[in-house]
Design an enzyme around this catalytic site. Structure first.
Site, PDB file in Angstrom:
ATOM      1  CE1 TYR A 121      45.312   4.693 -69.406  1.00 44.09           C
ATOM      2  CE2 TYR A 121      43.258   5.786 -68.855  1.00 44.09           C
ATOM      3  CZ  TYR A 121      44.070   5.171 -69.776  1.00 44.09           C
ATOM      4  OH  TYR A 121      43.641   5.024 -71.071  1.00 44.09           O
ATOM      5  CE  LYS A 171      57.292  -4.225 -76.429  1.00 43.63           C
ATOM      6  NZ  LYS A 171      57.207  -4.878 -77.750  1.00 43.63           N
ATOM      7  CG  ASP A 204      54.656  -6.082 -79.578  1.00 39.59           C
ATOM      8  OD1 ASP A 204      54.458  -6.972 -78.716  1.00 39.59           O
ATOM      9  OD2 ASP A 204      55.802  -5.783 -79.977  1.00 39.59           O
ATOM     10  CG  ASP A 228      42.324   3.240 -73.301  1.00 40.24           C
ATOM     11  OD1 ASP A 228      41.084   3.196 -73.391  1.00 40.24           O
ATOM     12  OD2 ASP A 228      43.013   4.136 -73.829  1.00 40.24           O
ATOM     13  CG  ASP A 232      39.109   1.968 -78.305  1.00 39.55           C
ATOM     14  OD1 ASP A 232      38.276   1.755 -77.393  1.00 39.55           O
ATOM     15  OD2 ASP A 232      39.345   3.112 -78.747  1.00 39.55           O
TER      16      ASP A 232
HETATM   17  C1  IPM Z   1      37.845   4.323 -71.861  1.00 39.78           C
HETATM   18  C2  IPM Z   1      38.135   5.740 -72.268  1.00 39.78           C
HETATM   19  C3  IPM Z   1      38.777   6.444 -71.093  1.00 39.78           C
HETATM   20  C4  IPM Z   1      40.038   5.694 -70.751  1.00 39.78           C
HETATM   21  C5  IPM Z   1      39.077   7.930 -71.315  1.00 39.78           C
HETATM   22  C6  IPM Z   1      37.862   8.708 -71.726  1.00 39.78           C
HETATM   23  C7  IPM Z   1      39.699   8.554 -70.080  1.00 39.78           C
HETATM   24  O1  IPM Z   1      38.940   5.778 -73.384  1.00 39.78           O
HETATM   25  O2  IPM Z   1      37.042   4.115 -70.930  1.00 39.78           O
HETATM   26  O3  IPM Z   1      38.402   3.402 -72.467  1.00 39.78           O
HETATM   27  O4  IPM Z   1      41.069   5.905 -71.355  1.00 39.78           O
HETATM   28  O5  IPM Z   1      39.967   4.856 -69.844  1.00 39.78           O
HETATM   29 MN    MN Z   2      39.376   3.820 -74.227  1.00 35.04          MN
END
Ligand code: IPM
Ligand code: MN
Length: 323
Positions: A121, A171, A204, A228, A232
């Site tokens: 990032y 990893k 993974d 990140d 999710d």
């Molecule tokens: C998150 C989002 C952000 C990230 C994006 C929008 C830049 O996906 O906060 O997880 O990747 O950090």
């Molecule tokens: Mn995200």
């Protein structure tokens, strides 16, 4: 005394969930003195502003920032994400991204501590010979000893207040440079916390365990990109991303609180976005501001209604009833 909160509703469903979040926090008794910042893709389309330095300076004087989601389809990828959200994280040195996950039945909770200022990032890299058949793209990963160590230390401090267990996710079998630094920093910090049990998983494999055996985790620490993606997945396996909240923390400065989900332009403006992640992020903000009782009340109320469905406003109403 009222807390001074900067509010960035942002794009898409962001403003919808944030206004319900504020309504719930206030109904729970929080005193919030809010300042709205009109920022995001819509603002950029209007006058080209993404985030100026004066705004960042103003934010340093706030108690916290409450953010919905940023990014719109009419703006090229990266402009808002890098120029607003990442700029905010980097400029305010929000080096911890704290993302808790609770099974909907409350049976298990684990936290991902995501390093939030470095890795892929950081923006190292570039394009050469763009738009030619010989074009080259590089995207480096920046990992400093200081950066990974402070995230790891935060994870161990957190573990001391919980089940005293920390898993490093990386990893190391392929990323032999960053994957050399991270475990060395991890082991060095771990030596200072003899009561904390440690584990290591490749990212993974961690994806499989998130789905099949999340009970093995309590505190996880990982780098920015792995964090990140894993968070999710964490949302998806613990009741959906509509419940996933997060805190972007600078333990020595102003911190920012936002749901893990994005701006969801496909459902924006319909009033159907789930506001629970934004509400939970608001509860994390109150907790951070020392209002632990109000925060716990809000979190408990969200847990009571988490399995129900309704419009954005109806869901917030249900939380308020459950307070
Ligand atoms: C998150 C989002 C952000 C990230 C994006 C929008 C830049 O996906 O906060 O997880 O990747 O950090
Ligand atoms: Mn995200």
């Amino acid at each position: 005394m009222a807390h001074k909160i900067g509010v960035v509703g942002g794009d898409g469903i962001g403003p919808e969930v944030i206004s319900e979040g504020l309504r719930v926090l206030r109904a729970a008794g929080a005193q919030l003195d809010t300042i709205d910042y009109d920022l995001g893709g819509q603002r950029y389309v209007r006058d080209g502003v993404v985030l100026d330095d004066e705004t960042i300076e103003e934010w340093r004087g706030l108690d916290a920032i409450y953010l919905g989601a940023v990014g719109s389809p009419e703006v090229p990828p990266g402009v808002i994400e890098r120029g607003l959200l990442l700029k905010m994280r980097f400029a305010l040195d929000l080096y911890i991204n704290h993302r808790p996950f609770t099974a909907p039945d409350g049976s298990h909770e684990f936290v991902v501590v995501r390093e939030n200022t470095e890795g892929t990032y950081a923006g190292e890299g570039g394009l050469l010979r763009k738009d030619t058949p010989h074009e080259i793209a590089t995207q480096g990963s920046v990992n400093t000893r200081m950066g990974c160590e402070r995230a790891i230390r935060y994870a161990f401090e957190l573990a001391m207040k919980r089940r005293k267990h920390v898993t490093l996710v990386h990893k190391t079998n392929v990323l032999t440079f960053s994957g050399d630094l991270w475990p060395r920093a991890f082991d060095a910090v771990a030596a200072e916390y003899p009561d904390v049990e440690t584990a290591y998983n490749h990212v993974d494999a961690a994806c499989i365990y998130f789905v099949e055996d999340p009970q093995r985790y309590d505190v996880i620490v990982t780098d920015n990109l792995f964090g990140d993606i894993l968070t999710d997945l964490g949302g998806a396996v613990s009741g959906g991303v509509g419940l996933a909240s997060s805190a972007n923390l600078n333990p020595n400065g102003v911190s920012m609180f936002e749901p893990v989900h994005g701006s969801a332009p496909d459902i924006a403006g319909q009033g159907i976005a789930n506001p629970l992640a934004a509400i939970l992020s608001g509860a994390m903000m109150l907790d951070h501001l020392g209002e632990s009782e109000v925060a716990a009340t809000v979190t408990a109320a969200v847990e009571k209604v988490a399995g129900e469905t309704g419009t954005t406003v109806e869901m917030a109403d249900k939380v308020i009833e459950a307070l």
